[in-house]
Design a protein around this motif. Structure first.
Motif, mmCIF file in Angstrom:
data_model
loop_
_atom_site.group_PDB
_atom_site.id
_atom_site.type_symbol
_atom_site.label_atom_id
_atom_site.label_comp_id
_atom_site.label_asym_id
_atom_site.label_seq_id
_atom_site.Cartn_x
_atom_site.Cartn_y
_atom_site.Cartn_z
ATOM 1 N N PRO A 1 -0.210 4.795 8.072
ATOM 2 C CA PRO A 1 -1.144 4.190 9.446
ATOM 3 C C PRO A 1 -1.321 2.863 8.934
ATOM 4 O O PRO A 1 -1.711 2.292 10.307
ATOM 5 N N VAL A 2 -1.272 2.090 7.939
ATOM 6 C CA VAL A 2 -1.747 0.742 7.854
ATOM 7 C C VAL A 2 -0.641 -0.180 8.344
ATOM 8 O O VAL A 2 -0.971 -1.152 9.328
ATOM 9 N N ALA A 3 0.414 0.283 8.043
ATOM 10 C CA ALA A 3 1.768 -0.618 8.588
ATOM 11 C C ALA A 3 2.345 -0.083 10.071
ATOM 12 O O ALA A 3 3.030 -0.860 10.687
ATOM 13 N N GLU A 4 1.766 1.152 10.213
ATOM 14 C CA GLU A 4 2.318 1.873 11.635
ATOM 15 C C GLU A 4 3.720 1.954 11.771
ATOM 16 O O GLU A 4 4.514 1.195 12.433
ATOM 17 N N VAL A 5 4.204 2.746 10.628
ATOM 18 C CA VAL A 5 5.710 2.841 10.405
ATOM 19 C C VAL A 5 5.702 4.490 10.159
ATOM 20 O O VAL A 5 4.966 4.890 9.303
ATOM 21 N N LEU A 6 6.864 5.056 10.830
ATOM 22 C CA LEU A 6 7.185 6.336 10.309
ATOM 23 C C LEU A 6 8.497 6.156 9.617
ATOM 24 O O LEU A 6 9.602 5.563 9.905
ATOM 25 N N GLY A 52 15.097 8.264 5.600
ATOM 26 C CA GLY A 52 15.208 7.297 4.761
ATOM 27 C C GLY A 52 15.329 5.790 5.646
ATOM 28 O O GLY A 52 15.137 4.613 5.255
ATOM 29 N N GLU A 53 15.056 5.909 6.985
ATOM 30 C CA GLU A 53 14.831 4.789 8.109
ATOM 31 C C GLU A 53 13.480 4.580 8.008
ATOM 32 O O GLU A 53 12.638 5.609 8.563
ATOM 33 N N LEU A 54 12.884 3.539 8.531
ATOM 34 C CA LEU A 54 11.601 2.841 8.779
ATOM 35 C C LEU A 54 11.684 2.711 10.241
ATOM 36 O O LEU A 54 12.547 1.917 10.770
ATOM 37 N N ILE A 55 10.797 3.321 11.042
ATOM 38 C CA ILE A 55 10.638 3.141 12.561
ATOM 39 C C ILE A 55 9.295 2.594 12.947
ATOM 40 O O ILE A 55 8.227 3.162 12.434
ATOM 41 N N ARG A 56 8.987 1.444 13.730
ATOM 42 C CA ARG A 56 7.734 1.122 14.158
ATOM 43 C C ARG A 56 7.149 2.343 14.956
ATOM 44 O O ARG A 56 7.747 3.112 15.773
ATOM 45 N N ALA A 57 5.624 2.636 14.646
ATOM 46 C CA ALA A 57 5.095 3.915 15.218
ATOM 47 C C ALA A 57 3.492 3.463 15.331
ATOM 48 O O ALA A 57 3.276 2.934 14.447
ATOM 49 N N ARG A 58 3.025 4.103 16.321
ATOM 50 C CA ARG A 58 1.246 3.882 16.612
ATOM 51 C C ARG A 58 0.708 5.065 16.784
ATOM 52 O O ARG A 58 1.408 6.002 17.259
ATOM 53 N N ARG A 59 -0.330 5.336 16.194
ATOM 54 C CA ARG A 59 -1.313 6.425 16.476
ATOM 55 C C ARG A 59 -1.734 6.502 17.905
ATOM 56 O O ARG A 59 -2.016 5.311 18.650
ATOM 57 N N ARG A 60 -1.618 7.599 18.620
ATOM 58 C CA ARG A 60 -2.108 7.615 20.039
ATOM 59 C C ARG A 60 -3.506 7.893 20.185
ATOM 60 O O ARG A 60 -4.195 8.272 19.396
ATOM 61 N N TRP A 92 0.895 -1.252 0.000
ATOM 62 C CA TRP A 92 0.037 0.057 0.033
ATOM 63 C C TRP A 92 0.817 1.291 0.110
ATOM 64 O O TRP A 92 0.749 1.833 0.982
ATOM 65 N N PRO A 93 1.681 1.469 -1.077
ATOM 66 C CA PRO A 93 2.556 2.534 -1.143
ATOM 67 C C PRO A 93 1.666 3.969 -1.069
ATOM 68 O O PRO A 93 2.049 5.091 -0.712
ATOM 69 N N SER A 94 0.420 4.040 -1.393
ATOM 70 C CA SER A 94 -0.284 5.190 -1.754
ATOM 71 C C SER A 94 -0.992 5.664 -0.215
ATOM 72 O O SER A 94 -1.511 6.767 0.255
ATOM 73 N N ALA A 95 -0.604 4.838 0.914
ATOM 74 C CA ALA A 95 -1.159 4.983 2.154
ATOM 75 C C ALA A 95 0.028 5.842 3.106
ATOM 76 O O ALA A 95 -0.550 6.516 4.094
ATOM 77 N N TRP A 96 0.836 6.400 2.564
ATOM 78 C CA TRP A 96 1.977 7.126 3.076
ATOM 79 C C TRP A 96 1.348 8.728 3.404
ATOM 80 O O TRP A 96 0.701 9.152 2.752
ATOM 81 N N ILE A 97 1.392 9.317 4.597
ATOM 82 C CA ILE A 97 1.056 10.693 4.745
ATOM 83 C C ILE A 97 2.225 11.354 5.016
ATOM 84 O O ILE A 97 3.111 11.239 5.795
ATOM 85 N N ASP A 98 2.554 12.375 4.309
ATOM 86 C CA ASP A 98 3.673 13.414 4.449
ATOM 87 C C ASP A 98 3.432 14.420 5.515
ATOM 88 O O ASP A 98 2.195 15.130 5.471
ATOM 89 N N ALA A 99 4.390 14.644 6.336
ATOM 90 C CA ALA A 99 4.166 15.454 7.557
ATOM 91 C C ALA A 99 5.368 16.262 7.897
ATOM 92 O O ALA A 99 6.557 15.674 7.425
ATOM 93 N N LEU A 100 5.396 17.073 8.735
ATOM 94 C CA LEU A 100 6.263 17.881 9.393
ATOM 95 C C LEU A 100 6.235 17.544 10.926
ATOM 96 O O LEU A 100 5.164 17.380 11.408
ATOM 97 N N VAL A 101 7.172 17.179 11.618
ATOM 98 C CA VAL A 101 7.301 17.086 13.189
ATOM 99 C C VAL A 101 6.835 18.300 13.884
ATOM 100 O O VAL A 101 7.594 19.495 13.325
ATOM 101 N N MET A 102 5.789 18.569 14.440
ATOM 102 C CA MET A 102 5.532 19.751 15.075
ATOM 103 C C MET A 102 6.175 20.051 16.592
ATOM 104 O O MET A 102 6.964 20.731 17.003
ATOM 105 N N CYS A 103 6.230 18.761 17.190
ATOM 106 C CA CYS A 103 6.927 18.865 18.551
ATOM 107 C C CYS A 103 6.948 17.226 19.237
ATOM 108 O O CYS A 103 6.545 16.418 18.340
#
Length: 82
Positions: free
Chosen positions: A65-70, A74-82, A20-31
């Motif tokens: 959000p589907v894979a829960e990855v940030l 260029g590095e992939l890191i496990r991540a979950r929505r709060r 699911w490459p189309s599921a990526w959400i581009d963002a900026l770190v706010m805090c």
């Protein structure tokens, strides 16, 4: 990011990212805080993510959000929505 590498990502997460490459959400770190980060998507939405990664405010990232990855630098890191 030295303590977090692509090896933290499970094989099933990599498969989901590829499927699911189309599921990526581009963002900026706010805090950042002790448990994760708050992202601002390019659409203007805020996302709170639990992640153990060293990122700085203003840094560009992508969240899957589907894979829960940030993806950070260029590095992939496990991540979950709060």
């Amino acid at each position: 990011m030295s303590e977090n590498t692509t090896q933290d990502v499970l094989p099933v997460q990599r498969a989901v990212v590829s499927a699911w490459p189309s599921a990526w959400i581009d963002a900026l770190v706010m805090c950042t805080d002790a448990s994760g980060v708050v992202l601002s998507t390019l659409a203007g939405d805020a996302l709170a993510i639990d992640v153990r990664a060293r990122v700085s405010a203003g840094e560009p990232v992508a969240f899957h959000p589907v894979a829960e990855v940030l993806s950070v630098g260029g590095e992939l890191i496990r991540a979950r929505r709060r």
